[in-house]
Design an enzyme around this catalytic site. Structure first.
Site, PDB file in Angstrom:
ATOM      1  N   GLU A 139      43.949  44.394  39.201  1.00 53.68           N
ATOM      2  CA  GLU A 139      42.608  44.890  40.061  1.00 53.68           C
ATOM      3  C   GLU A 139      42.987  45.931  41.076  1.00 53.68           C
ATOM      4  OE1 GLU A 139      43.525  41.609  39.578  1.00 53.68           O
ATOM      5  OE2 GLU A 139      41.532  40.648  38.753  1.00 53.68           O
ATOM      6  N   HIS A 150      39.302  29.939  43.928  1.00 54.67           N
ATOM      7  CA  HIS A 150      38.037  30.539  43.160  1.00 54.67           C
ATOM      8  C   HIS A 150      36.832  30.214  43.919  1.00 54.67           C
ATOM      9  CE1 HIS A 150      41.453  30.722  39.948  1.00 54.67           C
ATOM     10  NE2 HIS A 150      40.518  31.651  39.216  1.00 54.67           N
TER      11      HIS A 150
END
Lengths: 325, 456
Positions: free
Chosen positions: B189, B258
């Protein structure tokens, strides 16, 4: 032709490169002075000692090529041809600064001169530069994205992510490590494990080399080699420049991490003086000619100083402009 | 042995039986593929759990919306008696509810769509040709149309291309636009976000997908320091036309790392535009506007909303302006403000609120930054009461800022304190009951409405 000049530059071209190096040197000395006088604030990272790197690379550059670097960026934006008055006015935080006084020493940009900053976070400019290379390839432009980073950035994670992406997607990027031996006050011996820094990129399949970054001719030669490689193979390339900064990391650096002797010894291979001596001795350029170049620069720097101090502070309404387009 | 439709993803409630790969009378061994099942995320293969013979196929291929745990076939396993076929599909395992008043999803869906249909009539939108599609499809259409509209738009992210998108949002785009414009990235990322921002600085218009916004934390420096600030610190020289998008917030039992809402984080940063749609129609119109916007846009989706359907204009010039909220239900007694998933939570609570005889204004912010302050203040000046519902942690949240703005701009109009119903200040727990408790629920919303209305 002199053996040091494999690139067949004419004397006039060489004199121009010397002029640029001398301009950066004098500009930075003036910046140091103005900082001491309280006319420049914040951080101010000088390029003194590393001039052969940026001008050596410049000698190989296509004017359409793009450049991005970190925060030691004065030399880079001057090399790209931006008016020194606008650069110094940015350092003094004035209206006429290249970033309208809103960026400062570390944040200067010029799309017209294909210079994309000027970035203050160590390592962050590397993925950005790879992205600029991505755009060149996407648009089928015959341009190379030239990405400068310091030895300090070579231990920053995103740099390796960027190497991987540049090699994986075969992007036209030249990485230039300016290894000036210290990431702020920490020597590379205390921050980087393993062998040569550029070898950390070669594991991603990026071809590279290490070069004497104090010598304009060596830098230029490797930069031209790199350009040819990138153009021929459509793949990235990396050069590690062995260089040195004669001043502190920033103006507020007491320099306790290295000895005066070490600095003085390095000053014996001052890139600006070495270039001058080569021009005098090997190219037989008249001392008078060089002196004229130097005195023109000195005069120019005086004008630059005056301009940067007379330019008004930014209008207060500038506070809220350019947050969004 | 009964073969039941299995749950094949954390958010799967129903599935489609795409194809049987066996027929009645076939012998199979454990691990043989019996059928292809389409989940909310992908088409998966259903394996035989044992050796035996396919006794009976109970659900025809092509059947859609089969509930998880429905019997779909019988397998005769050596040494086992043949089981009775149930008359009805087995009910879904009972849903744990913290308050017992959750509305079933189907009712929600209808009310969202009907509310949108009503509010549309009050606006100056033209008559679009509309089709009922899911938010997932709406996002897909938005990207597809914008890639057709502007060749500088490209898409990158993890699994966006060959895998067809981790949540199927980018399905089919690789086939249509090719690998030059739809790029699978490594799990990297920090690197690919920086690359995308650099490409935007050089004039391209990337759509940068985060598989979830939790992973954007790896790249938060690039988003904040490179994307958001470059225009300002370059004195207007360098703009960054990029969209960061992906699911945000808590999905279903995927645990603390998450399940987090980052709206408060991104809305804190000058230079970023922050969008959080609650329905398919807004998702399409706003994503298209975001891709065309010259600034960096953080476009926060919600996984639980991907399957929800509303009517969505099919025309490619359907755009919803950034910075406009939507009064999705007009009332008079209290202003309830939500965005993204919390709008659905407000709608869940609406029947209970109506029962109290309270008629609320419900505002879907849609755009968090810039914020439609005018719409909010107009409503508050009418109702004099405010409840804010947000999924994110309550501490230093966007809702906190919103209540500051309201008290500061509508001080003389308020008849009560402002109440904020936020996510609890705990890492998201895994257990079903605790997760429900951690998020805003109907009881809390109804209690807040009662409290600002001085009803005991």
């Amino acid at each position: 032709m002199n053996k040091k000049n494999k690139n067949n530059f004419t004397n006039d071209q060489l004199l121009k490169f010397y002029e640029k190096m001398f301009l950066i040197r004098k500009f930075e000395e003036k910046a140091a002075q103005l900082y001491g006088a309280g006319k420049i604030g914040g951080f101010c990272h000088l390029y003194i000692g590393q001039e052969a790197v940026v001008i050596g690379i410049l000698s190989s550059i296509n004017s359409e090529d793009t450049v991005i670097t970190a925060y030691r960026d004065h030399g880079h934006i001057l090399a790209r041809g931006v008016d020194p008055k606008l650069v110094m006015s940015e350092l003094t935080g004035r209206k006429d600064g290249i970033s309208k006084g809103k960026g400062g020493s570390m944040h200067m940009f010029s799309k017209a001169n294909r210079f994309y900053g000027g970035h203050g976070i160590v390592g962050a400019q590397v993925p950005l530069g790879v992205g600029i290379g991505f755009a060149h390839k996407y648009r089928n432009e015959k341009k190379i994205s030239r990405v400068y980073l310091g030895d300090g950035a070579m231990s920053n994670g995103q740099v390796f992510e960027a190497f991987n992406l540049a090699s994986l997607w075969e992007l036209p990027v030249l990485f230039i490590i300016e290894n000036n031996k210290y990431g702020m006050g920490t020597s590379i011996g205390r921050s980087a494990a393993g062998g040569e820094l550029y070898e950390r990129a070669t594991v991603f399949g990026i071809k590279g080399e290490k070069v004497d970054g104090m010598n304009f001719f060596n830098v230029s030669e490797s930069a031209i080699r790199a350009r040819e490689y990138i153009e021929k193979n459509s793949k990235p390339y990396i050069i590690e420049m062995d260089t040195y900064r004669f001043r502190g990391h920033s103006m507020s650096d007491p320099g306790l991490y290295r000895t005066k002797d070490e600095v003085n010894k390095m000053k014996e291979i001052d890139p600006v003086l070495m270039m001058k001596e080569t021009l005098l001795n090997d190219y037989k350029i008249q001392e008078e000619t060089i002196k004229n170049v130097e005195s023109d620069i000195k005069k120019q720097i005086k004008d630059v100083e005056k301009f940067s101090l007379e330019s008004p502070l930014p209008d207060l309404k500038e506070l809220y402009t350019e947050v969004y387009l | 042995m009964k073969i039941l439709l299995p749950a094949l993803s954390p958010t799967m409630e129903t599935g489609n039986l795409v194809k049987w790969l066996v027929k009645e009378g076939d012998s199979v061994v454990s691990g043989d593929i019996l059928a292809e099942i389409e989940t909310d995320k992908a088409t998966m293969e259903l394996e035989s759990p044992d050796d035996g013979k396919v006794e009976k196929i109970l659900v025809k291929e092509g059947t859609e919306n089969i509930s998880v745990n429905t019997e779909i076939a019988l397998l005769r396993v050596d040494g086992e008696e043949i089981e009775e076929i149930s008359e009805k599909p087995i009910e879904k395992s009972p849903q744990v509810s913290s308050n017992g008043s959750e509305q079933p999803a189907t009712e929600l869906k209808i009310s969202m769509n009907s509310l949108l249909n009503q509010t549309k009539e009050n606006s100056d939108e033209k008559n679009w040709s509309e089709k009922e599609i899911s938010m997932r499809e709406a996002l897909n259409k938005a990207i597809e149309e914008e890639m057709e509209y502007d060749k500088d738009v490209f898409l990158l992210g993890e699994e966006v291309a060959e895998y067809d998108g981790a949540y199927k949002v980018t399905q089919g785009l690789l086939d249509k636009f090719g690998s030059k414009r739809v790029l699978d990235t490594p799990i990297s990322e920090h690197g690919f976000t920086g690359l995308a921002i650099g490409a935007a600085m050089a004039g391209l218009k990337p759509v940068c997908e985060f598989m979830t916004f939790n992973f954007s934390m790896q790249a938060i420096d690039q988003i904040v320091n490179s994307a958001a600030k470059s225009l300002y610190m370059s004195g207007g020289e360098i703009n960054v036309p990029i969209v960061f998008r992906g699911p945000n917030g808590a999905a279903a039992r995927v645990g603390a790392q998450h399940s987090q809402c980052f709206i408060s984080w991104f809305s804190h940063i000058p230079g970023l535009i922050v969008i959080a749609p609650s329905n398919a129609r807004d998702a399409k119109g706003l994503l298209k506007s975001s891709i065309r916007n010259p600034n960096p846009v953080v476009f926060l989706e919600h996984e639980l909303l991907y399957k929800e359907k509303t009517n969505v204009p099919e025309e490619n010039d359907f755009l919803i302006p950034i910075g406009k909220g939507n009064l999705i239900k007009e009332g008079k007694d209290v202003t309830i403000i939500g965005f993204s998933m919390s709008v659905q939570r407000i709608l869940n609570a609406l029947p209970s609120i109506n029962k109290l005889g309270i008629s609320p204004d419900i505002i879907d912010l849609r755009s968090i930054k810039p914020l439609d302050e005018e719409l909010i203040y107009k409503s508050v000046k009418k109702t004099n009461r405010v409840v804010i519902v947000e999924d994110g942690f309550g501490n230093t949240s966007f809702g906190s800022h919103l209540s500051y703005l309201i008290q500061s701009n509508c001080f003389d109009f308020l008849d009560s304190e402002i109440i904020k119903v936020s996510g609890k200040d705990v890492p998201m727990p895994y257990a079903e009951n605790l997760e429900k408790l951690a998020l805003p629920n109907t009881d809390e919303i109804v209690s807040a409405v009662k409290k600002v209305s001085y009803i005991n």
